[in-house]
Design a protein around this motif. Structure first.
Motif, PDB file in Angstrom:
ATOM      1  N   PRO A  51       0.839  -1.208   0.000  1.00 18.90           N
ATOM      2  CA  PRO A  51       0.000   0.000   0.000  1.00 18.90           C
ATOM      3  C   PRO A  51       0.868   1.250   0.000  1.00 18.90           C
ATOM      4  CG  PRO A  51      -0.004  -1.052   2.149  1.00 18.90           C
ATOM      5  CD  PRO A  51       0.746  -1.961   1.239  1.00 18.90           C
ATOM      6  N   SER A  52       0.316   2.341  -0.511  1.00 23.82           N
ATOM      7  CA  SER A  52       1.081   3.589  -0.546  1.00 23.82           C
ATOM      8  C   SER A  52       1.371   4.059   0.877  1.00 23.82           C
ATOM      9  CB  SER A  52       0.275   4.646  -1.281  1.00 23.82           C
ATOM     10  OG  SER A  52       0.763   5.911  -0.955  1.00 23.82           O
ATOM     11  N   PRO A  53       2.613   4.454   1.174  1.00 23.72           N
ATOM     12  CA  PRO A  53       2.941   4.876   2.539  1.00 23.72           C
ATOM     13  C   PRO A  53       2.161   6.105   2.985  1.00 23.72           C
ATOM     14  CG  PRO A  53       4.877   5.036   1.079  1.00 23.72           C
ATOM     15  CD  PRO A  53       3.752   4.515   0.265  1.00 23.72           C
ATOM     16  N   CYS A  54       1.675   6.917   2.034  1.00 17.45           N
ATOM     17  CA  CYS A  54       0.950   8.132   2.415  1.00 17.45           C
ATOM     18  C   CYS A  54      -0.507   7.859   2.802  1.00 17.45           C
ATOM     19  CB  CYS A  54       1.008   9.184   1.306  1.00 17.45           C
ATOM     20  SG  CYS A  54       2.518  10.145   1.400  1.00 17.45           S
ATOM     21  N   LEU A  55      -0.973   6.608   2.581  1.00 16.99           N
ATOM     22  CA  LEU A  55      -2.365   6.295   2.906  1.00 16.99           C
ATOM     23  C   LEU A  55      -2.669   6.525   4.380  1.00 16.99           C
ATOM     24  CD1 LEU A  55      -3.241   3.043   0.930  1.00 16.99           C
ATOM     25  CD2 LEU A  55      -4.164   5.337   0.622  1.00 16.99           C
ATOM     26  N   SER A  56      -1.673   6.286   5.231  1.00 15.95           N
ATOM     27  CA  SER A  56      -1.914   6.395   6.670  1.00 15.95           C
ATOM     28  C   SER A  56      -2.192   7.830   7.095  1.00 15.95           C
ATOM     29  CB  SER A  56      -0.728   5.847   7.448  1.00 15.95           C
ATOM     30  OG  SER A  56       0.424   6.557   7.082  1.00 15.95           O
ATOM     31  N   TYR A  57      -1.919   8.798   6.230  1.00 17.04           N
ATOM     32  CA  TYR A  57      -2.184  10.188   6.596  1.00 17.04           C
ATOM     33  C   TYR A  57      -3.627  10.594   6.303  1.00 17.04           C
ATOM     34  CZ  TYR A  57       2.791  10.694   7.185  1.00 17.04           C
ATOM     35  OH  TYR A  57       4.076  10.544   7.622  1.00 17.04           O
ATOM     36  N   ARG A  58      -4.344   9.748   5.580  1.00 19.33           N
ATOM     37  CA  ARG A  58      -5.705  10.110   5.202  1.00 19.33           C
ATOM     38  C   ARG A  58      -6.687   9.864   6.336  1.00 19.33           C
ATOM     39  NH1 ARG A  58      -6.491   8.791  -1.036  1.00 19.33           N
ATOM     40  NH2 ARG A  58      -4.450   9.407  -1.699  1.00 19.33           N
ATOM     41  N   ILE A  59      -7.912  10.411   6.194  1.00 15.42           N
ATOM     42  CA  ILE A  59      -8.925  10.088   7.193  1.00 15.42           C
ATOM     43  C   ILE A  59      -9.444   8.687   6.908  1.00 15.42           C
ATOM     44  CG2 ILE A  59      -9.692  12.386   7.869  1.00 15.42           C
ATOM     45  CD1 ILE A  59     -11.929  12.122   5.811  1.00 15.42           C
ATOM     46  N   PRO A  60      -9.925   7.963   7.958  1.00 14.72           N
ATOM     47  CA  PRO A  60     -10.386   6.601   7.729  1.00 14.72           C
ATOM     48  C   PRO A  60     -11.505   6.549   6.694  1.00 14.72           C
ATOM     49  CG  PRO A  60     -10.277   7.084  10.060  1.00 14.72           C
ATOM     50  CD  PRO A  60     -10.030   8.371   9.348  1.00 14.72           C
ATOM     51  N   ARG A  61     -11.500   5.496   5.897  1.00 13.78           N
ATOM     52  CA  ARG A  61     -12.488   5.276   4.838  1.00 13.78           C
ATOM     53  C   ARG A  61     -13.925   5.381   5.385  1.00 13.78           C
ATOM     54  NH1 ARG A  61     -12.786   5.298  -0.615  1.00 13.78           N
ATOM     55  NH2 ARG A  61     -15.026   5.513  -0.567  1.00 13.78           N
ATOM     56  N   ASP A  62     -14.143   4.834   6.612  1.00  9.30           N
ATOM     57  CA  ASP A  62     -15.487   4.838   7.198  1.00  9.30           C
ATOM     58  C   ASP A  62     -16.010   6.263   7.384  1.00  9.30           C
ATOM     59  OD1 ASP A  62     -15.448   2.173   7.232  1.00  9.30           O
ATOM     60  OD2 ASP A  62     -15.139   1.932   9.385  1.00  9.30           O
ATOM     61  N   PHE A  63     -15.123   7.177   7.792  1.00  6.90           N
ATOM     62  CA  PHE A  63     -15.528   8.575   7.986  1.00  6.90           C
ATOM     63  C   PHE A  63     -16.025   9.140   6.668  1.00  6.90           C
ATOM     64  CE2 PHE A  63     -13.435  10.483  11.939  1.00  6.90           C
ATOM     65  CZ  PHE A  63     -13.611   9.309  12.645  1.00  6.90           C
ATOM     66  N   LEU A  64     -15.265   8.833   5.634  1.00  6.43           N
ATOM     67  CA  LEU A  64     -15.575   9.368   4.317  1.00  6.43           C
ATOM     68  C   LEU A  64     -16.933   8.858   3.848  1.00  6.43           C
ATOM     69  CD1 LEU A  64     -13.678  11.177   2.717  1.00  6.43           C
ATOM     70  CD2 LEU A  64     -13.108   9.209   1.309  1.00  6.43           C
ATOM     71  N   ASP A  65     -17.147   7.533   4.006  1.00  4.84           N
ATOM     72  CA  ASP A  65     -18.419   6.942   3.582  1.00  4.84           C
ATOM     73  C   ASP A  65     -19.575   7.547   4.349  1.00  4.84           C
ATOM     74  OD1 ASP A  65     -17.102   5.389   1.827  1.00  4.84           O
ATOM     75  OD2 ASP A  65     -17.059   3.605   3.082  1.00  4.84           O
ATOM     76  N   LEU A  66     -19.362   7.796   5.652  1.00  3.66           N
ATOM     77  CA  LEU A  66     -20.442   8.348   6.461  1.00  3.66           C
ATOM     78  C   LEU A  66     -20.766   9.770   6.055  1.00  3.66           C
ATOM     79  CD1 LEU A  66     -19.577   7.001  10.011  1.00  3.66           C
ATOM     80  CD2 LEU A  66     -21.663   6.596   8.740  1.00  3.66           C
ATOM     81  N   THR A  67     -19.705  10.562   5.769  1.00  3.75           N
ATOM     82  CA  THR A  67     -19.977  11.968   5.439  1.00  3.75           C
ATOM     83  C   THR A  67     -20.626  12.096   4.068  1.00  3.75           C
ATOM     84  OG1 THR A  67     -17.722  12.140   4.654  1.00  3.75           O
ATOM     85  CG2 THR A  67     -18.162  13.067   6.827  1.00  3.75           C
ATOM     86  N   THR A  68     -20.281  11.194   3.154  1.00  4.13           N
ATOM     87  CA  THR A  68     -20.878  11.318   1.823  1.00  4.13           C
ATOM     88  C   THR A  68     -22.212  10.584   1.775  1.00  4.13           C
ATOM     89  OG1 THR A  68     -19.701   9.359   1.093  1.00  4.13           O
ATOM     90  CG2 THR A  68     -18.658  11.471   0.612  1.00  4.13           C
ATOM     91  N   GLY A  69     -22.476   9.745   2.792  1.00  6.36           N
ATOM     92  CA  GLY A  69     -23.733   8.995   2.831  1.00  6.36           C
ATOM     93  C   GLY A  69     -23.798   7.932   1.745  1.00  6.36           C
ATOM     94  N   GLU A  70     -22.608   7.548   1.222  1.00  9.66           N
ATOM     95  CA  GLU A  70     -22.604   6.618   0.104  1.00  9.66           C
ATOM     96  C   GLU A  70     -22.891   5.183   0.534  1.00  9.66           C
ATOM     97  OE1 GLU A  70     -19.037   7.084  -2.158  1.00  9.66           O
ATOM     98  OE2 GLU A  70     -19.799   8.950  -3.017  1.00  9.66           O
ATOM     99  N   ASP A  71     -22.533   4.862   1.775  1.00  7.56           N
ATOM    100  CA  ASP A  71     -22.715   3.494   2.219  1.00  7.56           C
ATOM    101  C   ASP A  71     -23.799   3.454   3.303  1.00  7.56           C
ATOM    102  OD1 ASP A  71     -22.544   0.957   3.238  1.00  7.56           O
ATOM    103  OD2 ASP A  71     -20.374   0.818   2.943  1.00  7.56           O
ATOM    104  N   ALA A  72     -25.007   3.115   2.891  1.00  7.67           N
ATOM    105  CA  ALA A  72     -26.150   3.142   3.816  1.00  7.67           C
ATOM    106  C   ALA A  72     -25.963   2.150   4.963  1.00  7.67           C
ATOM    107  CB  ALA A  72     -27.424   2.827   3.064  1.00  7.67           C
ATOM    108  N   TYR A  73     -25.330   0.992   4.682  1.00  6.37           N
ATOM    109  CA  TYR A  73     -25.159  -0.020   5.743  1.00  6.37           C
ATOM    110  C   TYR A  73     -24.253   0.490   6.863  1.00  6.37           C
ATOM    111  CZ  TYR A  73     -27.571  -3.205   2.688  1.00  6.37           C
ATOM    112  OH  TYR A  73     -28.516  -3.788   1.903  1.00  6.37           O
ATOM    113  N   LYS A  74     -23.222   1.240   6.440  1.00  6.01           N
ATOM    114  CA  LYS A  74     -22.327   1.796   7.465  1.00  6.01           C
ATOM    115  C   LYS A  74     -23.074   2.795   8.338  1.00  6.01           C
ATOM    116  CE  LYS A  74     -17.770   1.101   5.680  1.00  6.01           C
ATOM    117  NZ  LYS A  74     -16.877   1.541   4.662  1.00  6.01           N
ATOM    118  N   LEU A  75     -23.992   3.561   7.705  1.00  8.85           N
ATOM    119  CA  LEU A  75     -24.761   4.545   8.458  1.00  8.85           C
ATOM    120  C   LEU A  75     -25.654   3.832   9.467  1.00  8.85           C
ATOM    121  CD1 LEU A  75     -25.243   7.576   8.633  1.00  8.85           C
ATOM    122  CD2 LEU A  75     -27.114   7.302   7.024  1.00  8.85           C
ATOM    123  N   ILE A  76     -26.271   2.735   9.015  1.00 13.78           N
ATOM    124  CA  ILE A  76     -27.147   1.972   9.922  1.00 13.78           C
ATOM    125  C   ILE A  76     -26.330   1.426  11.099  1.00 13.78           C
ATOM    126  CG2 ILE A  76     -28.591  -0.106  10.110  1.00 13.78           C
ATOM    127  CD1 ILE A  76     -29.366   0.462   7.116  1.00 13.78           C
TER     128      ILE A  76
END
Ligand SMILES: Nc1ncnc2c1ncn2[C@@H]1O[C@H](COP(=O)(O)OP(=O)(O)OP(=O)(O)O)[C@@H](O)[C@H]1O
Ligand SMILES: [Mg+2]
Length: 348
Positions: free
Chosen positions: A299-324
């Motif tokens: 994996p790219s070493p810079c990935l660890s600087y990003r916000i967690p994927r779950d946060f992103l999915d929740l803020t965009t509302g793209e993953d309804a199951y994660k929201l539930i």
């Protein structure tokens, strides 16, 4: 690693010496108030754009007409972005001279760890406000500002650093064409694929010609001309086979040794290449390492600087199951709290 080695790798030290072998760039001294703003944790508001001003004014006049009191909450404070009009003009002029799109750096580092925050997920900038957003979000930039001499072994006082904004003409570099070269006592001892997280078929196939062209470029243009005898050099080999200089870095721990280890590089022992190199290696040439197959892809070493994927999915509302799941978790927590409150009540 000595402090002087770090000083010598500043962009403004090497750029005048090697200008014709690298990407066109402009260097602007950074005023102290801008450095203070970059270091200020509290001010997340990004300044530097004239557009922002006009927009705010337009909004103000709207709200005057309608006379809406948006909030009377005394705890709410309005943070306004500091403005640096003179610096902004200089930066915009320089960006225009460089064709309108630039790659920003400080004395040593680019904000590579912050590209995810930019609207285009890239380090390409067209204005000071875009540069500020990247710089204020980057740990690599903070490192340049606060501890540039970390890992230096000499006890001498830290040399004074004049901070500078480096604007480089934006160039679409293909990651498979980038190589990091390790130079010890003015000898090119090792070359490594820069983006070691990926497998690039052409690198393995063209190892000998890549090695030869980089060695030739080094001998003709760099060797004995850099103010130090130990350093790390980043180069780019374009599609026509021409080699370009990208950056100089200190020869030591602060620089990523990629597929080599610093122990190997400093001792010079066991400096072997990929197994495949045996037939293709130049006699007495640099050791060459690249990622040989998909198996070793990382994996790219810079990935660890990003916000967690779950946060992103929740803020965009793209993953309804994660929201539930998230709402269930919240409800569970509330219920637990209520229970413990009830338990904690003293009988009267
Ligand atoms: N002018 C440019 N235009 C577009 N992309 C660039 C430009 N210069 C560099 N890059 C890309 O950005 C990457 C990082 O650039 P650079 O080596 O200057 O940053 P750095 O902070 O010194 O990195 P490191 O910490 O690895 O030394 C390069 O590998 C290249 O892919
Ligand atoms: Mg560098």
């Amino acid at each position: 690693m000595k402090k002087e080695q770090v000083v010598n790798c500043q962009f403004s030290v090497w750029y005048p010496l090697f200008k014709k072998h690298t990407i066109k760039s402009l260097i602007l001294p950074i005023p102290q108030n801008v450095i203070d703003y970059l270091l200020d944790d509290g001010t997340l508001v990004v300044s530097g754009s004239e557009n922002n001003n006009s927009q705010t004014q337009a909004n103000n006049s709207d709200s005057d007409e309608e006379d809406i009191q948006w909030t009377d909450d005394e705890t709410t404070t309005t943070v306004t972005a500091p403005e640096f009009p003179e610096f902004n003009v200089k930066v915009q002029e320089a960006i225009n001279v460089l064709g309108g799109c630039i790659f920003p750096k400080l004395n040593w580092s680019a904000p590579r760890d912050a590209n995810w925050i930019a609207l285009n997920s890239s380090l390409q900038c067209q204005s000071l406000s875009e540069i500020f957003l990247l710089f204020k979000s980057s740990d690599f930039i903070t490192h340049d500002l606060t501890q540039p001499f970390l890992h230096c072994s000499d006890d001498s006082p830290d040399p004074t650093i004049n901070y500078e904004l480096v604007l480089r003409k934006w160039s679409e570099l293909i990651p498979g064409g980038e190589f990091r070269c390790f130079v010890k006592e003015n000898k090119l001892i090792a070359i490594c694929q820069r983006d070691y997280t990926q497998h690039y078929q052409h690198i393995g196939k063209q190892e000998a010609s890549i090695s030869t062209s980089i060695l030739q470029f080094f001998r003709d243009n760099i060797q004995y001309q850099f103010p130090d005898e130990d350093f790390v050099l980043d180069v780019y080999r374009d599609s026509s086979g021409r080699v370009w200089l990208i950056d100089f870095n200190p020869f030591g721990e602060v620089t990523d040794s990629l597929l080599f280890t610093w122990e190997e590089l400093t001792s010079g022992k066991n400096l072997t290449a990929n197994q495949t190199q045996e037939e293709t290696a130049l006699p007495d040439g640099p050791a060459f390492r690249c990622t040989n197959s998909e198996v070793t892809v990382q994996p790219s070493p810079c990935l660890s600087y990003r916000i967690p994927r779950d946060f992103l999915d929740l803020t965009t509302g793209e993953d309804a199951y994660k929201l539930i799941d998230f709402l269930k978790l919240k409800r569970g927590q509330q219920e637990e709290e209520e229970e413990s409150n009830e338990e904690g009540e003293e009988p009267q």
